[in-house]
Design a protein around this motif. Structure first.
Motif, PDB file in Angstrom:
ATOM      1  N   GLN A   1     -12.111   6.339 -15.325  1.00 51.86           N
ATOM      2  CA  GLN A   1     -12.041   7.736 -14.919  1.00 51.86           C
ATOM      3  C   GLN A   1     -10.625   8.046 -14.449  1.00 51.86           C
ATOM      4  N   ALA A   2     -10.001   9.046 -15.078  1.00 51.16           N
ATOM      5  CA  ALA A   2      -8.603   9.350 -14.776  1.00 51.16           C
ATOM      6  C   ALA A   2      -8.403   9.682 -13.304  1.00 51.16           C
ATOM      7  N   ALA A   3      -9.343  10.422 -12.724  1.00 48.92           N
ATOM      8  CA  ALA A   3      -9.222  10.784 -11.313  1.00 48.92           C
ATOM      9  C   ALA A   3      -9.230   9.549 -10.424  1.00 48.92           C
ATOM     10  N   MET A   4      -9.921   8.495 -10.857  1.00 46.02           N
ATOM     11  CA  MET A   4      -9.925   7.249 -10.094  1.00 46.02           C
ATOM     12  C   MET A   4      -8.518   6.650 -10.072  1.00 46.02           C
ATOM     13  N   GLY A   5      -7.824   6.735 -11.191  1.00 44.69           N
ATOM     14  CA  GLY A   5      -6.449   6.251 -11.234  1.00 44.69           C
ATOM     15  C   GLY A   5      -5.535   7.020 -10.299  1.00 44.69           C
ATOM     16  N   LEU A   6      -5.823   8.320 -10.116  1.00 50.17           N
ATOM     17  CA  LEU A   6      -4.998   9.128  -9.216  1.00 50.17           C
ATOM     18  C   LEU A   6      -5.139   8.692  -7.764  1.00 50.17           C
ATOM     19  N   LEU A   7      -6.223   7.984  -7.429  1.00 45.41           N
ATOM     20  CA  LEU A   7      -6.345   7.454  -6.068  1.00 45.41           C
ATOM     21  C   LEU A   7      -5.212   6.477  -5.772  1.00 45.41           C
ATOM     22  N   VAL A   8      -4.813   5.705  -6.765  1.00 46.06           N
ATOM     23  CA  VAL A   8      -3.700   4.772  -6.584  1.00 46.06           C
ATOM     24  C   VAL A   8      -2.396   5.545  -6.387  1.00 46.06           C
ATOM     25  N   VAL A   9      -2.225   6.633  -7.140  1.00 44.58           N
ATOM     26  CA  VAL A   9      -1.034   7.472  -6.984  1.00 44.58           C
ATOM     27  C   VAL A   9      -0.982   8.047  -5.570  1.00 44.58           C
ATOM     28  N   ALA A  10      -2.117   8.561  -5.089  1.00 48.67           N
ATOM     29  CA  ALA A  10      -2.170   9.137  -3.743  1.00 48.67           C
ATOM     30  C   ALA A  10      -1.918   8.075  -2.680  1.00 48.67           C
ATOM     31  N   ALA A  11      -2.419   6.869  -2.903  1.00 49.61           N
ATOM     32  CA  ALA A  11      -2.201   5.790  -1.935  1.00 49.61           C
ATOM     33  C   ALA A  11      -0.733   5.383  -1.884  1.00 49.61           C
ATOM     34  N   GLU A  12      -0.063   5.402  -3.027  1.00 47.16           N
ATOM     35  CA  GLU A  12       1.377   5.111  -3.054  1.00 47.16           C
ATOM     36  C   GLU A  12       2.144   6.165  -2.270  1.00 47.16           C
ATOM     37  N   GLU A  13       1.750   7.418  -2.423  1.00 50.96           N
ATOM     38  CA  GLU A  13       2.412   8.494  -1.681  1.00 50.96           C
ATOM     39  C   GLU A  13       2.187   8.334  -0.181  1.00 50.96           C
ATOM     40  N   ARG A  14       0.979   7.928   0.206  1.00 49.19           N
ATOM     41  CA  ARG A  14       0.701   7.697   1.625  1.00 49.19           C
ATOM     42  C   ARG A  14       1.519   6.522   2.152  1.00 49.19           C
ATOM     43  N   ALA A  15       1.668   5.482   1.343  1.00 52.96           N
ATOM     44  CA  ALA A  15       2.453   4.327   1.766  1.00 52.96           C
ATOM     45  C   ALA A  15       3.901   4.723   2.038  1.00 52.96           C
ATOM     46  N   ALA A  16       4.431   5.624   1.202  1.00 55.70           N
ATOM     47  CA  ALA A  16       5.820   6.053   1.372  1.00 55.70           C
ATOM     48  C   ALA A  16       5.991   6.934   2.602  1.00 55.70           C
TER      49      ALA A  16
END
Length: 260
Positions: A220-235
């Motif tokens: 699910q593409a939206a599931m992949g976006l969770l990783v993108v959002a987590a990277e943004e939170r890490a930064a």
């Protein structure tokens, strides 16, 4: 959050229709014909239940009921047939509203990103999954010793100026498709040997579509976006005030219940 996801799962522990289940802190999605997808719930802010709104069917039911009354009072020939037809429509729409009010899906939230996951096994099954995963999420009160230790570890990393490094390390195995880790590489989301531009992943997600992987596999593409959002939170850094309060609340609660 440093534990790596187990590589196998007892499928008898999964919901029979959707192939969804829980393994410790991991959300497991294993539909027939697709590799096991694992998501670490400790990555998420919240896991909630959502239901499709019953408002539309209820409005339609109300309008149809009003039509029944009007048809019953009408002297126009054929009014009795209109009355019967509208009565059936009112019943059908009201039944749909009741069904929708019982329909439940999972909402996986990380920051402003919310990902819906349909649970075909029904509302009670979805509720069970949510209740098992919620204690591991970052907005939930801490009630488990292992969650407390994880929170303390993240707090120490923040205090030592290693918050971003620690957060990125957590992402190394936060989402897996089979043995393939889902991670960011520049402007690309990498799933094993396959890479998608992040902008492309967002387009897939907006359409509610899956990312096509090798061997006919899907994510699910939206599931992949969770990783993108987590990277943004890490930064940007974790909310230390919220984390500190959760730790303090647990220490006060556990100290009281332990009789100290």
């Amino acid at each position: 959050m440093e534990a790596v996801a187990p590589t196998t799962i007892d499928r008898t522990r999964l919901l029979p229709r959707s192939g969804i289940g829980v393994d410790g802190a991991w959300l497991v999605i294993a539909p027939p014909g697709n590799p096991i997808i694992r998501l670490d719930a400790r990555l998420l802010d919240r896991v909630e239940l959502i239901g499709r709104s019953p408002t539309g069917p209820l409005v339609a039911s109300g309008l149809a009921t009003a039509g029944v009354a009007a048809a019953a009072l009408s002297i126009v020939p054929g009014g009795v047939f209109a009355c019967a037809g509208l009565a059936y429509l009112a019943h059908e729409r009201f039944s749909e509203a009741r069904r929708r009010s019982r329909s439940r899906d999972l909402l996986l939230a990380l920051g402003d990103l919310e990902v819906a996951l349909h649970v075909a096994d029904g509302p009670e099954a979805a509720k069970g999954v949510a209740e098992q995963l919620a204690p591991y999420t970052r907005d939930a009160p801490i009630t488990r010793p292992e969650v407390y230790e994880d929170a303390k570890r993240r707090m120490r990393a923040q205090a030592e100026g290693k918050g971003e490094v620690s957060a990125r390390r957590e992402l190394e195995h936060a989402l897996l498709v089979g043995a393939d880790v889902v991670h960011l590489r520049g402007d690309y989301l990498q799933v094993g040997q396959v890479a998608f531009r992040i902008s492309e992943v967002r387009e897939y997600a907006l359409r509610g579509a899956n990312l096509p992987l090798t061997g006919g596999r899907l994510l699910q593409a939206a599931m992949g976006l969770l990783v993108v959002a987590a990277e943004e939170r890490a930064a940007s850094g974790e909310d230390v005030a919220v984390l500190s309060k959760r730790i303090a609340d647990y220490e006060a609660w556990s100290g009281h219940t332990a009789g100290r």
